[in-house]
Write an enzyme that holds these catalytic residues in place. Sequence first.
Site, PDB file in Angstrom:
ATOM      1  N   ASP A 198       0.715  -1.209   0.068  1.00  0.00           N
ATOM      2  CA  ASP A 198       0.159   0.010   0.074  1.00  0.00           C
ATOM      3  C   ASP A 198       0.703   1.204   0.046  1.00  0.00           C
ATOM      4  OD1 ASP A 198       0.904  -0.340   2.536  1.00  0.00           O
ATOM      5  OD2 ASP A 198      -1.136  -0.721   3.591  1.00  0.00           O
ATOM      6  N   ASN A 251      -7.339  -2.836  14.335  1.00  0.00           N
ATOM      7  CA  ASN A 251      -8.630  -3.118  14.168  1.00  0.00           C
ATOM      8  C   ASN A 251      -9.031  -4.164  12.934  1.00  0.00           C
ATOM      9  OD1 ASN A 251      -7.826  -1.930  11.732  1.00  0.00           O
ATOM     10  ND2 ASN A 251      -9.132  -0.057  11.500  1.00  0.00           N
ATOM     11  N   HIS A 272      -7.146  -4.610  10.236  1.00  0.00           N
ATOM     12  CA  HIS A 272      -7.104  -4.221   8.790  1.00  0.00           C
ATOM     13  C   HIS A 272      -5.675  -4.930   8.406  1.00  0.00           C
ATOM     14  CE1 HIS A 272      -4.477  -0.138   9.524  1.00  0.00           C
ATOM     15  NE2 HIS A 272      -3.566  -1.240   9.183  1.00  0.00           N
ATOM     16  N   GLU A 276      -9.546  -1.442   5.543  1.00  0.00           N
ATOM     17  CA  GLU A 276     -10.237  -1.310   6.562  1.00  0.00           C
ATOM     18  C   GLU A 276     -11.676  -2.092   6.900  1.00  0.00           C
ATOM     19  OE1 GLU A 276      -8.196   0.523   8.513  1.00  0.00           O
ATOM     20  OE2 GLU A 276      -7.976   2.241   8.026  1.00  0.00           O
TER      21      GLU A 276
HETATM   22  C1  GLP Z   1      -0.134   0.396   8.533  1.00  0.00           C
HETATM   23  C2  GLP Z   1      -0.151  -0.353   7.429  1.00  0.00           C
HETATM   24  C3  GLP Z   1      -0.474  -2.047   7.320  1.00  0.00           C
HETATM   25  C4  GLP Z   1       0.158  -2.420   8.556  1.00  0.00           C
HETATM   26  C5  GLP Z   1      -0.156  -1.657   9.921  1.00  0.00           C
HETATM   27  C6  GLP Z   1       0.506  -2.301  11.241  1.00  0.00           C
HETATM   28  O1  GLP Z   1      -1.447   0.839   8.738  1.00  0.00           O
HETATM   29  N1  GLP Z   1      -0.903   0.211   6.179  1.00  0.00           N
HETATM   30  O2  GLP Z   1      -0.051  -2.691   6.346  1.00  0.00           O
HETATM   31  O3  GLP Z   1      -0.592  -3.830   9.005  1.00  0.00           O
HETATM   32  O4  GLP Z   1       0.371  -0.321   9.567  1.00  0.00           O
HETATM   33  O5  GLP Z   1       1.279  -1.269  11.803  1.00  0.00           O
HETATM   34  P1  GLP Z   1       1.993  -1.333  13.110  1.00  0.00           P
HETATM   35  O6  GLP Z   1       2.972  -2.649  12.835  1.00  0.00           O
HETATM   36  O7  GLP Z   1       2.914  -0.053  13.222  1.00  0.00           O
HETATM   37  O8  GLP Z   1       1.154  -1.742  14.208  1.00  0.00           O
END
Ligand code: GLP
Length: 263
Positions: A67, A136, A138, A143
Amino acid sequence: MTIRILPTRREAARAAAEHVAAALAETPSLVLGLPTGRTAAALYRELVALHRQGRADFSQATTFNLDEFVGVAPSAPGSYRQFMERMLFRHVNLEPRRIYFLDGATADPEAECARYEAALAAAGGLDLVVLGLGTNGHIGFNEPGPSLRARTHRARLRVSTRRANRGLFGGDWTRVPEEGLTMGIGTVLQARRILVIATGRRKARAVAGLVQGPVTTRLPASFLQLHRHVDLVLDEAAAGSLPREASPPRTSAPQTWREPHRG
Ligand code: GLP
């Protein structure tokens, strides 16, 4: 689904990095899907260490990131592209022409998403996609909501996701873009293998939903239950809402085993 639970965040990151290194050793021309986030950063630190020890060779590999933020150029400091440059790309021997990324600054997001799907198909699809997990539930920027999109698309970000990403934008979540471009849940499920890494207590609910919950668009990670080859790497904290007893290996149910502390 297999589940590995390691004592600490660091050991979970190391286990996930070793999983990726083993996949590279088995298939040097691996087509790899990659996540961003703090959990991913810990994994990349371990992967770079393995690369320096000569145990992770990316020379023939291809990568596709999951992404990117809409309206953020690849060269902008807050972009996921720059995150990946800092955390992984500049430290390993990936061929720049085999690094694929969604361009968040494109004038035509729909065309950009179609280009990405076509590039993925031309590369033969993802052999392994590594996923982080939003608190959440995702995946990428898919989302929770009343519906999910299957293919790469433009997505609206939840405030919680923008807050989680504020570190890339000077700590101010209101500067995090309101939209992203992301692989769809179908794009992810088409990967031949899926590796999920989740650490910390804040992920425990999402992990429980991923492993045992109903398959629902309200928790996008629950769709991973529909895939044959999912490996989940957790630390104790993220596993906190799963049954405590290790289950014996069964084919139809997740396998759980705990690794002793490596000291
Ligand atoms: C972002 C990314 C996701 C990832 C998430 C987890 O939102 N777009 O792909 O899974 O972060 O983040 P963290 O590892 O900082 O909790």
